[in-house]
Design a protein around this motif. Structure first.
Motif, short mmCIF file in Angstrom:
data_model
loop_
_atom_site.label_atom_id
_atom_site.label_comp_id
_atom_site.label_asym_id
_atom_site.label_seq_id
_atom_site.Cartn_x
_atom_site.Cartn_y
_atom_site.Cartn_z
N TRP A 274 0.89 -1.16 0.00
CA TRP A 274 0.00 0.00 0.00
C TRP A 274 0.93 1.21 0.00
CZ3 TRP A 274 -5.56 0.29 0.68
CH2 TRP A 274 -6.19 -0.97 0.54
N HIS A 275 0.51 2.28 -0.67
CA HIS A 275 1.48 3.32 -1.01
C HIS A 275 1.71 4.39 0.05
CE1 HIS A 275 0.29 2.37 -5.49
NE2 HIS A 275 0.51 1.29 -4.76
N THR A 276 0.86 4.45 1.05
CA THR A 276 0.98 5.54 2.03
C THR A 276 2.06 5.21 3.07
OG1 THR A 276 -1.34 6.06 1.75
CG2 THR A 276 -0.29 6.91 3.74
N ARG B 37 -6.58 10.07 -5.75
CA ARG B 37 -6.02 8.74 -5.57
C ARG B 37 -6.18 8.03 -6.90
NH1 ARG B 37 -7.11 3.99 -1.93
NH2 ARG B 37 -9.08 3.89 -3.00
N HIS B 39 -5.04 4.62 -7.45
CA HIS B 39 -4.77 3.18 -7.34
C HIS B 39 -5.52 2.67 -6.13
CE1 HIS B 39 -2.43 -0.47 -6.50
NE2 HIS B 39 -2.00 -0.41 -7.75
N GLU B 40 -6.00 1.43 -6.21
CA GLU B 40 -6.78 0.86 -5.09
C GLU B 40 -5.99 0.86 -3.77
OE1 GLU B 40 -9.81 0.13 -4.65
OE2 GLU B 40 -10.59 0.12 -6.70
N GLN B 41 -4.67 0.70 -3.88
CA GLN B 41 -3.84 0.73 -2.67
C GLN B 41 -3.09 2.06 -2.55
OE1 GLN B 41 -2.43 -3.00 -3.95
NE2 GLN B 41 -4.49 -3.55 -3.36
N GLY B 42 -3.57 3.03 -3.30
CA GLY B 42 -2.81 4.27 -3.44
C GLY B 42 -2.95 5.24 -2.29
N GLU B 43 -2.04 6.22 -2.29
CA GLU B 43 -2.13 7.27 -1.28
C GLU B 43 -2.95 8.42 -1.84
OE1 GLU B 43 1.70 9.03 -0.35
OE2 GLU B 43 2.42 8.59 -2.35
N ARG B 44 -3.32 9.32 -0.94
CA ARG B 44 -4.08 10.50 -1.33
C ARG B 44 -3.09 11.66 -1.45
NH1 ARG B 44 -9.61 10.29 0.51
NH2 ARG B 44 -9.53 12.53 0.90
N ARG B 68 5.45 8.40 -6.30
CA ARG B 68 4.78 7.21 -6.83
C ARG B 68 3.42 7.54 -7.44
NH1 ARG B 68 4.27 1.92 -3.08
NH2 ARG B 68 3.69 0.39 -4.66
N LEU B 72 2.14 7.21 -11.30
CA LEU B 72 0.98 6.39 -11.70
C LEU B 72 -0.03 7.23 -12.47
CD1 LEU B 72 0.43 4.30 -8.44
CD2 LEU B 72 1.21 3.43 -10.65
N LEU B 83 -9.39 7.44 -9.93
CA LEU B 83 -10.17 6.62 -9.01
C LEU B 83 -10.98 7.45 -8.01
CD1 LEU B 83 -10.73 3.70 -8.03
CD2 LEU B 83 -8.68 3.87 -6.63
N ASP B 84 -10.29 8.36 -7.34
CA ASP B 84 -10.96 9.22 -6.35
C ASP B 84 -10.51 10.65 -6.54
OD1 ASP B 84 -12.36 7.23 -4.53
OD2 ASP B 84 -10.30 6.46 -4.47
#
Lengths: 468, 271
Positions: A274-276, B37, B39-44, B68, B72, B83-84
């Motif tokens: 996960w990127h955070t 955001r 990516h599903e696992q992405g940061e904001r 990153r 993306l 995505l968001d």
């Protein structure tokens, strides 16, 4: 009658040395046999005092009797009659201050483990129930709910059951509010929150994510242009308080909100998958001693910190966290520096935290809160090395809606002023939960959401009458 | 989910996107930003709004691929979805008194200063703009900025276009020429904004800068974006992102932006 077992049946749990290595739930819950045995400890009082202690008035002896009779579906039906989120409340309610505090068994012995039984029934249902959720035929007027935390979810559930068309507006990319971003996975698995949200969606509640009311759209627009007959505001206490001491903007200092949101909602504990990112730190100080502070301290351990210390200016007796949380933290190796107040966060030339300067305190006369006021002991200052500081000294109400809604009355603390039904200074606008009370509990927010749903129903019906 | 309806490569690592976002476009104002955001696992991450078209229901974003998430984002094409997307966030920029404005954009900061210049120009201000970059290849929005400025100056660090040097050289020259300047709006890298602030402070020219702090939610909840302004702690997300440059602690902000440098390296490996 056999003598009553003096203590609650113990809660099976992961051993501390295991659980600090993972984010899985700490406690496993009762088995069917243990639940039935525990249910036998209930005296089935004719005038049950426990119910008085429940903010949503659950028929507690009723659902416990069903468990005793092994009618677990019957038990969950009774719970759900008053509480739409029993799996959550069974885990995070402070039962020791509510139902269990008033339990008659508790006068001479330990009270009945009402919370554990509630959780048991809810988990049993999740495992066994095959009942399909049928959508509600909601054809009534539109009602908007702002925020998808415990207050908003409860209000939405109650309103759709009354036939209103309900839309929840949530600022985050995931619904659940504090249940998702704040309370850690190891205390409240996110799958449980997701299940409750799925249930509301199946009922027909529409959830609009990535909408921040006050910015993307105003409250006023919802009531005028968008055609909502009423709005429920349940935006919570999301504004973190800081200590206002030197060094607080150093790298490595977090609000508990940020620390927990990065870990829970953004899953920083699975970085870099996960990127955070998050700074884990070898030595972590958590300032404060409420539930949020315990969550932050235990999260820091699980992230891999070697030494985690709670720093609190009062003594053990005044710690606001639940006893169970304090015990869990202690078992896991969290250290406590009590009667200790931070006066400065120390840093290096690159702007990173290196330590905490504190002063020793002693307890003086009681203050406005009734707790003895901590007073600094002159000359007792000392320093200790840390590389991450988490500030967990409370949160205030989110100011966005009051700031962008002319005519909405607020208190000097920034909370929205609402009467006992949730009605605010603007007709059609209701509010409840932490945004009204300041930071409190999940169950109180749910209670407020439920009461406000009733009030909204009355408000819309009387308005319709007038129009006829 | 918001659809990308236009993508343009402004330079190798600099991308412009026009995104369908009618709700955001409807209320957006210069100075405001969005959180996104991809990516599903992405940061904001926050990005300042570079333009908006209320009628078309679109906003424009310009991203430099530095982390990153921006990398993306850079892989997305026309027809793809973000995505968001949340916004518009932050307070719109409040303009100091006077009708003579200088708008300065440095590097990717040209994007957020553009709507500022555009608005001032529409309102009849006398707008002088200065845009700068390391090299001409990284310059963008030259025509757009020219269209909303009474006069436009260009600077590059390597002299490949316009003035050989910094945007502050041009600002100094304008001051020396005795041109009327009531206020400056400057957006760009921290060292540039700090240099502008140091210069204008000497002449008592009101200066507004816009920050791109790190934040998680963008709505006042995490406090990760805290910044010291005039000795007081403010949140970039709800009190800013525009602040009085003469009161801002730039050094602290610079340090805070470096907070996850180690983790960023790990992210690169992971991709």
């Amino acid at each position: 009658m056999a003598r009553i077992r003096p203590t609650k049946h113990p809660m099976p749990a992961q051993p501390p040395e295991e659980r600090i290595k993972n984010f899985d739930e700490v406690t496993h819950g009762y088995s069917e046999d243990v639940a039935v045995q525990e249910a036998l400890r209930c005296l089935q009082c004719k005038n049950p005092r426990c119910v008085e202690g429940c903010p949503v008035g659950i028929d507690i002896p009723g659902f416990i009797l069903k468990i005793r009779e092994k009618d677990f579906q019957g038990a969950i039906d009774i719970l759900k009659d008053k509480n739409s989120l029993p799996a959550i409340c069974g885990r995070v309610c402070p039962q020791e201050d509510q139902c269990e505090k008033l339990c008659i068994v508790g006068i001479k012995n330990e009270p009945v483990a009402i919370g554990r039984l509630e959780r048991f029934a809810a988990d049993w249902e999740a495992r066994h129930s095959k009942a399909e959720v049928k959508p509600v035929e909601a054809t009534g007027p539109k009602v908007a709910v702002v925020g998808s935390g415990p207050a908003g979810l409860t209000a939405a559930g109650e309103l759709i059951k009354k036939g209103y068309r309900v839309t929840i507006f949530e600022a985050f990319h995931q619904p659940g509010g504090v249940l998702m971003y704040g309370i850690p996975e190891f205390r409240l698995p996110k799958a449980i929150v997701e299940r409750e949200i799925e249930y509301l969606k199946k009922l027909g509640v529409d959830i609009q994510l990535n909408v921040v009311v006050g910015r993307t759209i105003t409250l006023e627009e919802l009531l005028t242009k968008e055609g909502y007959e009423a709005v429920f505001v349940g935006t919570g206490a999301g504004l973190p308080y800081f200590l206002n001491i030197p060094g607080e903007n150093l790298n490595g200092v977090y609000s508990a909100n940020e620390f927990l949101t990065r870990t829970n909602l953004m899953r920083a504990y699975q970085f870099p998958k996960w990127h955070t990112p998050i700074h884990i730190g070898k030595r972590v100080a958590v300032v404060g001693a409420g539930n949020v502070a315990m969550d932050a301290a235990r999260t820091a351990l699980r992230l891999g910190a070697e030494e985690v210390t709670i720093v609190y200016r009062r003594s053990e007796a005044e710690m606001p966290a639940r006893k169970e949380e304090i015990e869990h933290a202690r078992e896991e190796g969290v250290r406590f520096k009590l009667l200790t107040n931070p006066v400065e966060i120390l840093g290096n030339e690159k702007g990173w935290v290196t330590g905490l300067r504190c002063i020793k305190m002693e307890l003086g006369e009681p203050d406005a809160s009734g707790r003895r006021r901590p007073v600094p002991i002159p000359g007792s200052e000392f320093e200790f090395p840390v590389d991450v500081v988490v500030v967990a000294v409370g949160q205030g109400p989110n100011p966005l809606i009051p700031r962008t809604t002319p005519g909405l009355e607020t208190s000097k603390w920034g909370t929205i002023v609402a009467d006992e039904t949730g009605a605010t200074s603007i007709p059609g606008v209701f509010a409840g939960g932490d945004v009204v009370t300041g930071a409190a509990t999940v169950i109180k927010a749910m209670g407020a959401g439920k009461i406000a749903a009733e009030a909204i129903d009355k408000y819309i019906k009387s308005k319709q009458k007038e129009e006829k | 989910m918001n659809k990308i309806i236009e993508r343009q490569d402004l330079a190798t690592s600099l991308k412009k996107f026009v995104v369908e976002a009618p709700m955001i476009a409807r209320r957006a104002q210069p100075g405001q930003f969005v959180m996104l955001r991809v990516h599903e696992q992405g940061e904001r991450i926050p990005l300042t709004i570079a333009d908006f078209d209320r009628e078309r229901g679109t906003i424009t974003l310009v991203a430099q691929e530095v982390g990153r998430t921006t990398r993306l984002l850079g892989r997305l094409n026309e027809g793809d979805y973000i995505l968001d997307l949340l916004g518009p966030l932050g307070e719109p920029t409040a303009h100091p008194e006077g009708k003579n404005a200088v708008c300065i954009g440095g590097g990717v900061g040209i994007a957020p200063v553009y709507p500022e210049a555009k608005e001032l120009h529409q309102k009849g201000y006398n707008v002088t703009s200065i845009i700068g970059a390391r090299t001409s290849e990284l310059l963008f929005f030259e025509e757009e900025m020219a269209a909303v400025s009474n006069e436009l100056f260009v600077a590059t660090d390597d002299g490949s276009k316009g003035h050989h040097g910094f945007v502050t050289d041009i600002l100094q020259k304008l001051i020396d020429e005795g041109r009327p300047i009531d206020f400056v709006i400057a957006v760009g890298p921290i060292p540039m904004m700090k240099a502008v602030a140091d210069l204008t402070r000497k002449y008592g020219i009101k200066t507004i800068v816009s920050l791109n702090s790190m934040m998680v939610d963008g709505t006042g909840m995490c406090g990760g974006c805290r910044v010291t302004v005039g000795g007081e702690v403010k949140f970039t997300c709800v009190d800013g992102p525009s602040f009085d440059a003469h009161l801002l602690d730039f050094d602290e902000q610079m340090r805070r932006l470096c907070m996850y440098r180690e983790q960023e390296k790990m992210s690169e490996v992971d991709e």
